[in-house]
Design an enzyme around this catalytic site. Structure first.
Site, PDB file in Angstrom:
ATOM      1  N   ASN A 132      45.542  37.871  43.224  1.00 28.57           N
ATOM      2  CA  ASN A 132      44.577  36.869  43.714  1.00 28.57           C
ATOM      3  C   ASN A 132      45.134  35.460  43.499  1.00 28.57           C
ATOM      4  O   ASN A 132      45.197  34.653  44.423  1.00 28.57           O
ATOM      5  CB  ASN A 132      43.244  36.978  42.966  1.00 28.57           C
ATOM      6  CG  ASN A 132      42.710  38.392  42.951  1.00 28.57           C
ATOM      7  OD1 ASN A 132      43.053  39.188  43.804  1.00 28.57           O
ATOM      8  ND2 ASN A 132      41.869  38.703  41.980  1.00 28.57           N
ATOM      9  N   ASP A 133      45.535  35.197  42.261  1.00 25.84           N
ATOM     10  CA  ASP A 133      46.099  33.870  41.995  1.00 25.84           C
ATOM     11  C   ASP A 133      47.510  33.742  42.554  1.00 25.84           C
ATOM     12  O   ASP A 133      47.903  32.676  43.004  1.00 25.84           O
ATOM     13  CB  ASP A 133      46.089  33.578  40.487  1.00 25.84           C
ATOM     14  CG  ASP A 133      44.741  33.031  40.044  1.00 25.84           C
ATOM     15  OD1 ASP A 133      44.206  32.152  40.750  1.00 25.84           O
ATOM     16  OD2 ASP A 133      44.211  33.495  39.027  1.00 25.84           O
TER      17      ASP A 133
ATOM     18  N   HIS B  59      35.292  34.769  43.027  1.00 26.68           N
ATOM     19  CA  HIS B  59      34.592  35.578  42.024  1.00 26.68           C
ATOM     20  C   HIS B  59      33.357  36.266  42.578  1.00 26.68           C
ATOM     21  O   HIS B  59      32.962  37.324  42.089  1.00 26.68           O
ATOM     22  CB  HIS B  59      34.354  34.782  40.749  1.00 26.68           C
ATOM     23  CG  HIS B  59      35.608  34.760  39.953  1.00 26.68           C
ATOM     24  ND1 HIS B  59      35.943  35.778  39.099  1.00 26.68           N
ATOM     25  CD2 HIS B  59      36.673  33.939  40.011  1.00 26.68           C
ATOM     26  CE1 HIS B  59      37.145  35.550  38.632  1.00 26.68           C
ATOM     27  NE2 HIS B  59      37.613  34.441  39.163  1.00 26.68           N
TER      28      HIS B  59
ATOM     29  N   ARG C 100      38.341  41.389  31.791  1.00 24.44           N
ATOM     30  CA  ARG C 100      38.227  39.933  31.946  1.00 24.44           C
ATOM     31  C   ARG C 100      37.352  39.378  30.821  1.00 24.44           C
ATOM     32  O   ARG C 100      36.136  39.233  30.988  1.00 24.44           O
ATOM     33  CB  ARG C 100      37.621  39.591  33.307  1.00 24.44           C
ATOM     34  CG  ARG C 100      38.529  39.834  34.503  1.00 24.44           C
ATOM     35  CD  ARG C 100      37.865  39.321  35.788  1.00 24.44           C
ATOM     36  NE  ARG C 100      38.801  39.159  36.876  1.00 24.44           N
ATOM     37  CZ  ARG C 100      38.970  40.043  37.872  1.00 24.44           C
ATOM     38  NH1 ARG C 100      38.253  41.141  37.912  1.00 24.44           N
ATOM     39  NH2 ARG C 100      39.847  39.801  38.835  1.00 24.44           N
TER      40      ARG C 100
ATOM     41  N   CYS D 163      46.706  44.155  39.121  1.00 21.85           N
ATOM     42  CA  CYS D 163      45.280  44.162  38.779  1.00 21.85           C
ATOM     43  C   CYS D 163      44.492  43.195  39.656  1.00 21.85           C
ATOM     44  O   CYS D 163      43.304  43.001  39.453  1.00 21.85           O
ATOM     45  CB  CYS D 163      45.059  43.867  37.304  1.00 21.85           C
ATOM     46  SG  CYS D 163      45.639  42.221  36.836  1.00 21.85           S
TER      47      CYS D 163
HETATM   48  C1  PEP Z   1      44.296  37.653  39.751  1.00 23.01           C
HETATM   49  O1  PEP Z   1      44.465  36.433  39.789  1.00 23.01           O
HETATM   50  O2  PEP Z   1      44.752  38.448  40.608  1.00 23.01           O
HETATM   51  C2  PEP Z   1      43.499  38.254  38.670  1.00 23.01           C
HETATM   52  C3  PEP Z   1      43.418  39.561  38.546  1.00 23.01           C
HETATM   53  O3  PEP Z   1      42.817  37.391  37.838  1.00 23.01           O
HETATM   54  P1  PEP Z   1      41.415  36.672  38.253  1.00 23.01           P
HETATM   55  O4  PEP Z   1      40.987  37.223  39.571  1.00 23.01           O
HETATM   56  O5  PEP Z   1      40.454  36.969  37.168  1.00 23.01           O
HETATM   57  O6  PEP Z   1      41.843  35.249  38.314  1.00 23.01           O
HETATM   58 MG    MG Z   2      43.999  35.278  38.039  1.00 26.92          MG
END
Ligand code: PEP
Ligand code: MG
Length: 567
Positions: free
Chosen positions: A444-445, A192, A295, A492
């Site tokens: 990302n996740d 983050h 978000r 995203c």
């Molecule tokens: C992700 O996981 O790619 C995502 C966009 O959500 P966050 O980064 O808020 O977990």
């Molecule tokens: Mg995520």
């Protein structure tokens, strides 16, 4: 005379491009509990009482001055905190505790504890203010113990923020007019801290060993592209780096604006990731066609209960109303848990929070929280010209997708989709997408779970590289499912803001890309220089590569305009 050796440069991972030069200011850590009476020799009670009163007055003066500088809502909170420090009831409790032989720091600590209890019982409104009260206590105690102030520093001038890591709650109120750059010892490219830096458009370096040893006030050069942090840079070095960054900015300023499309007119919607209404002006200025990821958890952080439906509705409307009729604004429902814990929602005792009750799973346990949020979205959507879409985070199965769509329909929300962030959802993308109106891939996740590598850990940053072929294979599967069902598939995650990778994603069938506003210009420019056929060819190259570095290098080599744009 011996000339002192310049301090060696530090190397981390550059996660938000740009260059900044400025003095270090470090994030304060936790303030320790002052020892109870008996652990220390007692001082003179009158002197202890005087020291405590002086500390509280100094804290109040500091908060008041910051409140005046901040203005607006943040200013009001700071002014209210200053008044807490000067409350006569609190002063009485402090005096009583010093008279009983407590040290000044201990007396302040204990007085706040009983004051806190009274406050929490007084009313719901006051109960919500206990976090502010704790902050005032920590400031007074820090002063008395001579330890650094907690939280984001406020040296009164622009600074380079240095921290071990930054929690989302710490950074919600950071101001890009004063934070020149971030440097953290921990965190990976999708942590983050990295996301926040990109959304503020400030240079950032994460995973930078030795950063927290930099003393406050030392001037550093931070290169958010190369990941280099240079203490006490020579004037010429700093000027050259700043010059290169300025040249890049001005080259992009002349880039085309308008909707995203390939050279042959294939549309790829270019959208912005935002954390709330405050970030919308940057998105509009960068030509975002809408929002691909709102978000919403940032409205919930630091609260003891969810914000009221009316408060949420106002925030959602502010974002929706900023965009023209027909623009889409994708509101992600609460994604709490793991790195974004919420006091009223997240279990405290999970051994692996990233694999626990987070995202959609958490709100299924507290359906009233989701119902309130969807009601607020439904109301905001009904009153706005832009289109409100909702999507759920951490969906793993088709049944979860169907359940979520059902909840959204009850609030008359027409478009309810899923984030694809769990490999199971990507592997069975057709079945999941059959129960949703659209999908948005959270790379990302998805990288974290595909490679079983915690995205917060700097030591595992290489696994977070979105060019990894296994990750791209999953994206391809979702793109294929979207194509066969005729449903939109966006990306995203942070991958969408990498201009070269954006070409690959378009070639894999992705129909929209959502990113930090600062990344939009470069992605738009590169897309406009390549045809859809180019993108498909580049996607095939990336998918066939044996690792992330090879994929990136081969695509760079094969993309006609990459070299020309210095990528
Ligand atoms: C992700 O996981 O790619 C995502 C966009 O959500 P966050 O980064 O808020 O977990
Ligand atoms: Mg995520």
């Amino acid at each position: 005379m011996r000339v002192p050796e310049p301090a060696p440069a530090l190397q981390g991972v550059g996660v938000s491009p740009g260059v900044a030069v400025g003095p270090v200011a470090s994030m304060g850590g936790g303030v320790p509990e002052p020892p109870a009476a008996g652990d220390r020799p007692h001082g003179d009670p009158a002197a202890e009482a005087e020291a405590a009163a002086a500390a509280l007055e100094a804290v109040a003066a500091d908060l008041e001055a910051r409140g005046e500088r901040a203005g607006g809502e943040a200013g009001d909170v700071l002014q209210a905190q200053a008044m807490m420090a000067l409350d006569p009831g609190l002063a009485e409790k402090v005096e009583q505790a010093t008279a009983e032989g407590r040290t000044a720091a201990r007396a302040v600590f204990e007085a706040f504890a009983s004051y806190r209890e009274e406050l929490a019982e007084a009313s719901e409104y006051m109960a919500a203010r206990v976090a502010d009260l704790d902050d005032v206590r920590d400031r007074a105690v820090a002063r008395l113990l001579g330890v650094p102030m907690p939280g984001v520093p406020d040296p009164g001038h622009p600074f380079v923020l240095v921290a071990r890591d930054l929690a989302p709650a710490d950074t919600a109120a950071l101001d890009k007019r004063t934070v020149l750059a971030f440097v953290t010892e921990e965190g990976g490219p999708t942590s983050h801290t990295a996301i926040l830096a990109r959304s503020l458009g400030v240079p950032a370096v994460v995973g930078c060993a030795g950063a927290t040893a930099l003393a406050d006030g030392v001037r550093v050069l931070v290169d958010g592209g190369s990941g280099e942090v240079v203490p006490d840079p020579a004037e010429a070095t700093a000027a050259a780096a700043l010059g290169r960054a300025a040249a890049r900015r001005s080259a992009l300023a002349g880039a085309p604006s308008g909707p995203g499309a390939t050279a042959d007119g294939h549309r790829v919607l270019l959208l912005a990731n935002v954390r709330g209404p405050a970030e919308v002006p940057d998105a509009l200025a960068a030509g975002a066609e809408g929002v691909g990821l709102f978000r919403t958890e940032f409205l919930f952080l630091d609260r003891t209960r969810p914000p009221a439906v009316a408060e949420q509705e106002t925030a959602y409307r502010q974002v929706l109303d900023a965009f023209p009729a027909g623009a889409k604004v994708v509101i992600r429902t609460l994604d709490a848990g793991a790195d974004k814990p919420l006091a009223f929602l997240t279990p405290r005792d999970e051994p692996n929070p990233a694999l626990g009750q987070r995202g959609l799973r958490a709100v299924r346990l507290t359906p009233e929280v989701l119902a309130g949020q969807l009601e607020a979205v439904g109301r905001a959507a009904a009153a706005s010209r832009a289109e409100a879409w909702v999507m759920a985070p951490m969906v793993a199965t088709a049944a979860e997708a169907a359940w979520f769509r059902d909840q959204a329909r009850r609030q008359r929300i027409a478009m309810a989709g899923v984030m694809v962030e769990v490999p199971a959802a990507a592997l069975l993308a057709e079945a999941v997408l059959a129960e949703a109106d659209f999908a948005s891939i959270g790379t990302n996740d998805l990288a974290q779970y595909t490679y079983a590598a915690d995205r917060q850990l700097s030591g595992l940053a290489a696994f977070q590289d979105p060019w990894q072929p296994a990750l791209l294979a999953l994206v391809a599967r979702v793109g294929e499912a979207g194509r066969s069902l005729g449903k939109p598939v966006g990306v995203c995650g942070e991958a969408a803001g990498d201009p070269l990778l954006a070409l690959v994603l378009a070639g894999l069938g992705v129909t929209s890309l959502s990113m930090a506003p600062a990344a939009l210009a470069e992605v738009r420019l590169l897309l406009a220089r390549h045809t859809l056929e180019d993108c498909r060819r580049l996607a095939a190259i990336a998918l066939a590569a044996r690792d992330a570095d090879t994929a990136r290098a081969q695509v760079r080599e094969a993309a006609p305009a990459a070299a020309e744009l210095g990528l």
